[in-house]
Write a protein that holds these residues in place. Structure first.
Motif, mmCIF file in Angstrom:
data_model
loop_
_atom_site.group_PDB
_atom_site.id
_atom_site.type_symbol
_atom_site.label_atom_id
_atom_site.label_comp_id
_atom_site.label_asym_id
_atom_site.label_seq_id
_atom_site.Cartn_x
_atom_site.Cartn_y
_atom_site.Cartn_z
ATOM 1 N N ALA A 116 0.481 -7.438 -7.690
ATOM 2 C CA ALA A 116 0.049 -6.039 -7.853
ATOM 3 C C ALA A 116 0.741 -5.354 -9.022
ATOM 4 O O ALA A 116 1.284 -4.260 -8.895
ATOM 5 C CB ALA A 116 0.281 -5.261 -6.550
ATOM 6 N N ASP A 117 0.671 -6.001 -10.179
ATOM 7 C CA ASP A 117 1.229 -5.433 -11.408
ATOM 8 C C ASP A 117 0.069 -4.910 -12.254
ATOM 9 O O ASP A 117 -0.683 -5.704 -12.829
ATOM 10 C CB ASP A 117 1.998 -6.509 -12.173
ATOM 11 C CG ASP A 117 2.550 -6.008 -13.499
ATOM 12 O OD1 ASP A 117 2.323 -4.825 -13.849
ATOM 13 O OD2 ASP A 117 3.213 -6.810 -14.184
ATOM 14 N N ASP A 174 -1.019 3.289 -10.831
ATOM 15 C CA ASP A 174 0.209 2.566 -10.537
ATOM 16 C C ASP A 174 0.016 1.460 -9.505
ATOM 17 O O ASP A 174 -1.106 1.167 -9.072
ATOM 18 C CB ASP A 174 1.314 3.538 -10.101
ATOM 19 C CG ASP A 174 0.988 4.270 -8.795
ATOM 20 O OD1 ASP A 174 0.075 3.834 -8.072
ATOM 21 O OD2 ASP A 174 1.665 5.281 -8.513
ATOM 22 N N ARG A 175 1.123 0.840 -9.120
ATOM 23 C CA ARG A 175 1.086 -0.305 -8.200
ATOM 24 C C ARG A 175 0.490 0.090 -6.842
ATOM 25 O O ARG A 175 -0.288 -0.667 -6.259
ATOM 26 C CB ARG A 175 2.495 -0.863 -8.030
ATOM 27 C CG ARG A 175 2.570 -2.172 -7.265
ATOM 28 C CD ARG A 175 3.965 -2.780 -7.402
ATOM 29 N NE ARG A 175 4.000 -4.120 -6.861
ATOM 30 C CZ ARG A 175 4.379 -4.418 -5.620
ATOM 31 N NH1 ARG A 175 4.761 -3.455 -4.799
ATOM 32 N NH2 ARG A 175 4.384 -5.663 -5.200
#
Length: 207
Positions: A116-117, A174-175
């Motif tokens: 999850a980058d 974002d993540r």
């Protein structure tokens, strides 16, 4: 056909019909999987669902989306057809995935989403989650700049899920947003030839 800024638009995002990759066949690359016979039937049914002609038909450059759009383009032969970069999210490098099936790619898929980058680019020909979101925002900006009141966009499941995410949270990046996105992908799947309203395009365009 020109749409004043204050006039509501009708935007339809339509996922492609069932493809050979969807039923487990190996794919040479991300772009070339064709429709199955079921996919062609779904495409014809999609064309029949329109109660009025769109002003513009937009297609992904990928074969399965172009084939899905074909019956609609044939029904509304006077409507212009444009190819936009609304192709599927290719988060795994095509170099690693050539001529593989969905099951063979499963370990790579699981590893990607577990990490999850949002900035990760898997390799040549791949894009990051952040880059994919920006493509969807660019699509919304292009819609906003168009004079067309009714636009039918033949695209892909990940792009439509990203539209949902950005409609609900225009600043998503974002993540945590990526994890939320993938949870929706798993639990609120977009089926072949499903339609999604693009009513929130202005919020997405300005995000």
């Amino acid at each position: 056909m020109t749409t004043p800024p204050s006039m509501a638009r009708e935007i339809w995002l339509i996922r492609h019909g069932e493809s050979t990759a969807n039923v487990g066949a190996a794919s040479k690359d991300a772009a070339s999987a064709p429709l199955t016979e079921t996919g062609w039937r779904q495409a014809r049914e999609t064309a029949a669902k329109f109660t009025q002609a769109p002003d513009l038909i937009v297609v992904s450059p990928y074969l399965r989306a172009r084939q899905t759009a074909a019956p609609t383009a044939e029904r509304f032969a006077a409507v212009p057809v444009e190819t936009w970069p609304v192709q599927e999210f290719t988060y795994l490098s095509p170099v690693r995935c050539a001529n593989t099936t969905t099951e063979q790619r499963r370990p790579l898929v699981d590893a990607y989403w577990r990490l999850a980058d949002p900035a990760k680019v898997d390799g040549p020909g791949a894009e990051s989650f952040t880059q994919m979101l920006e493509r969807v925002r660019a699509m919304a900006r292009r819609i906003e700049a168009s004079p067309c009141a009714r636009i039918a966009i033949f695209t892909h499941g990940h792009i439509m899920q990203a539209w949902r995410l950005l409609a609900e949270n225009p600043e998503a990046s974002d993540r945590a947003d990526m994890k939320r996105y993938f949870s929706a992908f798993l639990h609120r799947p977009i089926e072949n030839c499903e339609w999604l309203s693009g009513a929130a395009f202005a919020a997405v365009a300005r995000s």
